[in-house]
Design a protein around this motif. Structure first.
Motif, mmCIF file in Angstrom:
data_model
loop_
_atom_site.group_PDB
_atom_site.id
_atom_site.type_symbol
_atom_site.label_atom_id
_atom_site.label_comp_id
_atom_site.label_asym_id
_atom_site.label_seq_id
_atom_site.Cartn_x
_atom_site.Cartn_y
_atom_site.Cartn_z
ATOM 1 N N ARG A 1 32.438 16.747 -44.651
ATOM 2 C CA ARG A 1 33.453 17.752 -44.359
ATOM 3 C C ARG A 1 33.191 19.070 -45.078
ATOM 4 N NH1 ARG A 1 38.492 14.301 -45.948
ATOM 5 N NH2 ARG A 1 37.300 14.522 -47.815
ATOM 6 N N HIS A 2 32.067 19.642 -44.820
ATOM 7 C CA HIS A 2 31.771 20.961 -45.373
ATOM 8 C C HIS A 2 32.753 21.950 -44.769
ATOM 9 C CE1 HIS A 2 28.273 19.680 -47.568
ATOM 10 N NE2 HIS A 2 27.804 19.080 -46.493
ATOM 11 N N THR A 3 32.283 23.017 -44.246
ATOM 12 C CA THR A 3 33.164 24.000 -43.617
ATOM 13 C C THR A 3 33.545 23.528 -42.212
ATOM 14 O OG1 THR A 3 31.360 25.234 -42.599
ATOM 15 C CG2 THR A 3 31.986 25.865 -44.858
ATOM 16 N N ALA A 4 34.617 24.087 -41.703
ATOM 17 C CA ALA A 4 35.047 23.745 -40.344
ATOM 18 C C ALA A 4 33.958 24.087 -39.344
ATOM 19 C CB ALA A 4 36.338 24.473 -40.008
ATOM 20 N N GLU A 5 33.272 25.199 -39.578
ATOM 21 C CA GLU A 5 32.205 25.622 -38.666
ATOM 22 C C GLU A 5 31.043 24.632 -38.661
ATOM 23 O OE1 GLU A 5 29.070 29.297 -37.982
ATOM 24 O OE2 GLU A 5 30.671 29.534 -39.450
ATOM 25 N N SER A 6 30.615 24.186 -39.831
ATOM 26 C CA SER A 6 29.486 23.244 -39.864
ATOM 27 C C SER A 6 29.887 21.883 -39.302
ATOM 28 C CB SER A 6 28.916 23.101 -41.284
ATOM 29 O OG SER A 6 29.810 22.421 -42.128
ATOM 30 N N THR A 7 31.131 21.474 -39.546
ATOM 31 C CA THR A 7 31.607 20.209 -38.974
ATOM 32 C C THR A 7 31.626 20.298 -37.455
ATOM 33 O OG1 THR A 7 32.940 19.735 -40.935
ATOM 34 C CG2 THR A 7 33.520 18.548 -38.935
ATOM 35 N N LEU A 8 32.096 21.420 -36.937
ATOM 36 C CA LEU A 8 32.126 21.614 -35.488
ATOM 37 C C LEU A 8 30.713 21.562 -34.906
ATOM 38 C CD1 LEU A 8 33.650 22.270 -32.875
ATOM 39 C CD2 LEU A 8 33.421 24.693 -33.464
ATOM 40 N N LEU B 1 30.184 6.183 -35.770
ATOM 41 C CA LEU B 1 31.496 6.724 -35.436
ATOM 42 C C LEU B 1 32.594 6.067 -36.264
ATOM 43 C CD1 LEU B 1 31.170 7.027 -31.564
ATOM 44 C CD2 LEU B 1 31.306 8.908 -33.204
ATOM 45 N N LYS B 2 32.411 4.797 -36.583
ATOM 46 C CA LYS B 2 33.387 4.089 -37.414
ATOM 47 C C LYS B 2 33.457 4.671 -38.818
ATOM 48 C CE LYS B 2 32.689 -0.350 -35.135
ATOM 49 N NZ LYS B 2 32.141 -1.704 -35.314
ATOM 50 N N SER B 3 32.360 5.277 -39.276
ATOM 51 C CA SER B 3 32.302 5.768 -40.645
ATOM 52 C C SER B 3 32.753 7.220 -40.796
ATOM 53 C CB SER B 3 30.880 5.608 -41.203
ATOM 54 O OG SER B 3 30.003 6.504 -40.557
ATOM 55 N N THR B 4 33.035 7.898 -39.698
ATOM 56 C CA THR B 4 33.480 9.290 -39.806
ATOM 57 C C THR B 4 34.994 9.362 -39.672
ATOM 58 O OG1 THR B 4 33.222 9.729 -37.441
ATOM 59 C CG2 THR B 4 31.335 10.218 -38.852
ATOM 60 N N LEU B 5 35.564 10.361 -40.301
ATOM 61 C CA LEU B 5 37.000 10.568 -40.197
ATOM 62 C C LEU B 5 37.358 11.070 -38.804
ATOM 63 C CD1 LEU B 5 37.663 12.362 -43.591
ATOM 64 C CD2 LEU B 5 38.191 9.994 -43.007
ATOM 65 N N HIS B 6 38.430 10.540 -38.264
ATOM 66 C CA HIS B 6 38.857 10.952 -36.929
ATOM 67 C C HIS B 6 39.212 12.432 -36.888
ATOM 68 C CE1 HIS B 6 39.941 6.520 -36.130
ATOM 69 N NE2 HIS B 6 38.696 6.776 -35.825
ATOM 70 N N LYS B 7 39.709 12.946 -37.988
ATOM 71 C CA LYS B 7 40.095 14.360 -38.043
ATOM 72 C C LYS B 7 38.925 15.286 -37.705
ATOM 73 C CE LYS B 7 42.371 17.706 -40.973
ATOM 74 N NZ LYS B 7 43.000 17.957 -42.265
ATOM 75 N N ALA B 8 37.725 14.873 -38.064
ATOM 76 C CA ALA B 8 36.542 15.697 -37.795
ATOM 77 C C ALA B 8 36.310 15.899 -36.302
ATOM 78 C CB ALA B 8 35.305 15.065 -38.430
ATOM 79 N N TRP B 9 36.842 15.023 -35.479
ATOM 80 C CA TRP B 9 36.587 15.065 -34.041
ATOM 81 C C TRP B 9 37.681 15.774 -33.249
ATOM 82 C CZ3 TRP B 9 31.880 13.494 -32.516
ATOM 83 C CH2 TRP B 9 31.136 12.776 -33.459
ATOM 84 N N LEU B 10 38.744 16.185 -33.918
ATOM 85 C CA LEU B 10 39.866 16.802 -33.204
ATOM 86 C C LEU B 10 39.477 18.087 -32.479
ATOM 87 C CD1 LEU B 10 42.831 16.233 -35.669
ATOM 88 C CD2 LEU B 10 42.206 14.906 -33.629
ATOM 89 N N ASN B 11 38.602 18.887 -33.081
ATOM 90 C CA ASN B 11 38.215 20.150 -32.452
ATOM 91 C C ASN B 11 37.333 19.961 -31.223
ATOM 92 O OD1 ASN B 11 39.619 21.805 -34.200
ATOM 93 N ND2 ASN B 11 37.949 21.883 -35.668
ATOM 94 N N VAL B 12 36.794 18.774 -31.029
ATOM 95 C CA VAL B 12 35.919 18.540 -29.879
ATOM 96 C C VAL B 12 36.535 17.562 -28.872
ATOM 97 C CG1 VAL B 12 33.801 19.181 -31.085
ATOM 98 C CG2 VAL B 12 34.571 16.794 -31.129
ATOM 99 N N LEU B 13 37.824 17.332 -28.983
ATOM 100 C CA LEU B 13 38.490 16.438 -28.022
ATOM 101 C C LEU B 13 38.268 16.873 -26.570
ATOM 102 C CD1 LEU B 13 41.855 15.480 -29.735
ATOM 103 C CD2 LEU B 13 39.974 13.961 -29.125
ATOM 104 N N PRO B 14 38.360 18.158 -26.257
ATOM 105 C CA PRO B 14 38.108 18.544 -24.854
ATOM 106 C C PRO B 14 36.703 18.161 -24.389
ATOM 107 C CG PRO B 14 39.194 20.329 -26.019
ATOM 108 C CD PRO B 14 38.815 19.304 -27.057
ATOM 109 N N GLN B 15 35.714 18.302 -25.269
ATOM 110 C CA GLN B 15 34.344 17.938 -24.899
ATOM 111 C C GLN B 15 34.220 16.422 -24.708
ATOM 112 O OE1 GLN B 15 35.209 20.120 -27.205
ATOM 113 N NE2 GLN B 15 33.958 21.940 -26.990
ATOM 114 N N LEU B 16 34.907 15.664 -25.542
ATOM 115 C CA LEU B 16 34.872 14.203 -25.393
ATOM 116 C C LEU B 16 35.551 13.785 -24.099
ATOM 117 C CD1 LEU B 16 35.692 13.089 -29.046
ATOM 118 C CD2 LEU B 16 33.493 12.884 -27.875
ATOM 119 N N ILE B 17 36.709 14.331 -23.845
ATOM 120 C CA ILE B 17 37.468 13.964 -22.650
ATOM 121 C C ILE B 17 36.748 14.416 -21.381
ATOM 122 C CG2 ILE B 17 39.649 14.384 -21.437
ATOM 123 C CD1 ILE B 17 40.987 14.118 -24.225
#
Length: 132
Positions: free
Chosen positions: A8-15, A42-58
């Motif tokens: 969880r570095h910066t929001a930009e690098s996480t994205l 995927l089990k080892s990463t925090l779900h919060k990290a994926w919130l910004n990419v939900l549209p891409q996942l969906i």
């Protein structure tokens, strides 16, 4: 890549890292060994990290590979347990798309969400009532 997402570095690098992960997941995820590795990571990463990419996942709910699509559905359901409010609105949009595979997948996740926690169930039921 997954270690970077977890740190969880910066929001930009996480994205950037989550977008790279999605690209690799769907480019090579039809290979059972790659898919198994991704599922484990995927089990080892925090779900919060994926919130910004939900549209891409969906947007990838229509993946042709059945195992890959099942992996995505499972992951989205896991995220929905932690962040139901973040997941429900993009799912509503997907449930209204003319693409039947997206509709089916989105409604499947919402039905599974409905079977879970009482508060989540009520929220999903109320929102689902707006669907045609």
């Amino acid at each position: 890549m997954f270690k970077s997402i977890s740190l969880r570095h910066t929001a930009e690098s996480t994205l950037k890292q989550t977008l790279k992960a999605i690209t690799l997941w769907f480019r090579y995820g039809s290979n059972p060994r790659v898919l198994a590795a991704f599922q484990e990571y995927l089990k080892s990463t925090l779900h919060k990290a994926w919130l910004n990419v939900l549209p891409q996942l969906i947007a990838r709910l229509g993946a042709k590979d059945e195992a890959l699509r099942a992996s995505l559905l499972s992951f989205l359901l896991a995220i929905s347990r932690s962040f139901p409010h973040a997941v429900i609105w993009p799912l509503i949009t997907a449930a209204e798309t003319p693409r039947s595979i997206h509709q089916t997948a989105a409604r499947d996740i919402m039905n599974k969400m409905r079977m879970g926690d009482v508060g989540i169930s009520k929220m999903v039921s109320e929102v689902s009532n707006t669907l045609p």
